[in-house]
Design a protein around this motif. Structure first.
Motif, short mmCIF file in Angstrom:
data_model
loop_
_atom_site.label_atom_id
_atom_site.label_comp_id
_atom_site.label_asym_id
_atom_site.label_seq_id
_atom_site.Cartn_x
_atom_site.Cartn_y
_atom_site.Cartn_z
N ILE A 160 4.03 -6.05 -3.58
CA ILE A 160 4.51 -4.70 -3.22
C ILE A 160 6.00 -4.54 -3.52
O ILE A 160 6.45 -3.46 -3.90
CB ILE A 160 4.17 -4.38 -1.74
N THR A 175 -4.24 -3.70 -2.62
CA THR A 175 -4.25 -4.16 -1.23
C THR A 175 -2.99 -3.63 -0.55
O THR A 175 -2.17 -2.99 -1.19
CB THR A 175 -4.26 -5.70 -1.15
N ASN A 176 -2.84 -3.95 0.73
CA ASN A 176 -1.64 -3.49 1.43
C ASN A 176 -0.41 -4.32 1.04
O ASN A 176 0.70 -3.94 1.37
CB ASN A 176 -1.85 -3.51 2.94
N PHE A 177 -0.59 -5.44 0.34
CA PHE A 177 0.55 -6.27 -0.05
C PHE A 177 0.82 -6.26 -1.55
O PHE A 177 1.72 -6.93 -2.03
CB PHE A 177 0.37 -7.72 0.43
N LYS A 205 6.24 1.82 0.58
CA LYS A 205 5.56 1.66 1.85
C LYS A 205 4.06 1.48 1.63
O LYS A 205 3.41 0.70 2.30
CB LYS A 205 5.82 2.87 2.75
N ASN A 206 3.52 2.21 0.66
CA ASN A 206 2.10 2.17 0.36
C ASN A 206 1.93 2.07 -1.15
O ASN A 206 2.38 2.95 -1.89
CB ASN A 206 1.41 3.42 0.91
N VAL A 207 1.27 1.03 -1.61
CA VAL A 207 1.07 0.81 -3.04
C VAL A 207 0.29 1.96 -3.66
O VAL A 207 0.51 2.34 -4.82
CB VAL A 207 0.35 -0.54 -3.29
N ASN A 208 -0.60 2.57 -2.89
CA ASN A 208 -1.42 3.68 -3.40
C ASN A 208 -0.58 4.89 -3.81
O ASN A 208 -1.04 5.73 -4.57
CB ASN A 208 -2.46 4.10 -2.37
#
Length: 130
Positions: A35, A17-19, A44-47
């Motif tokens: 995160i 997710t974004n968090f 900034k982005n978990v991906n």
């Protein structure tokens, strides 16, 4: 399998997710890696750090009464504790009074230097104002 605070386990990333990321632990339980606990650097982005079905080593940082499990990837890294110890071994803090005394001393020295420089520039011989 019971999950206890402080234990280090290996799990599989099941959702991002974004968090943070949801990680499935042995025994079928799922926990969240926030995160802020994904890496030592700013995330900034978990991906950018994780993909689904990645195997990751996590440390259990809390288990609340509702059964929610908080996990950390960065704290599972053995070098994390040594970095944490280095951060906490700073030089002793200087008291406010000592800082103030040093500031006043430095300030007085600067004012004396400025006074010496400006007095030499004020004309010397016979310059009177009428």
């Amino acid at each position: 399998m019971t999950v206890t605070k402080g234990s280090i386990l290996e799990g599989v990333v099941k959702g991002i997710t974004n968090f943070g990321a949801f990680v499935e632990l042995p025994g079928g339980t799922t926990g969240l890696v926030h995160i802020s606990e994904v890496a030592d650097a700013y995330v900034k982005n978990v991906n950018d750090y994780l993909k689904e079905n990645d195997k990751v080593k996590v440390k259990v940082i809390n288990v609340d009464q509702e059964g929610k499990i908080g996990l950390s990837i960065k704290q599972a890294n053995p070098s994390y504790e040594s970095k944490k110890a280095k951060r906490n071994t700073r030089e002793p803090q200087i008291s406010f009074e000592d800082k103030l005394a040093k500031f006043i001393k430095d300030s007085d020295e600067r004012q004396a230097d400025i006074k010496r420089q400006t007095e030499g520039k004020r004309g010397g011989r016979g310059s009177r104002l009428y």
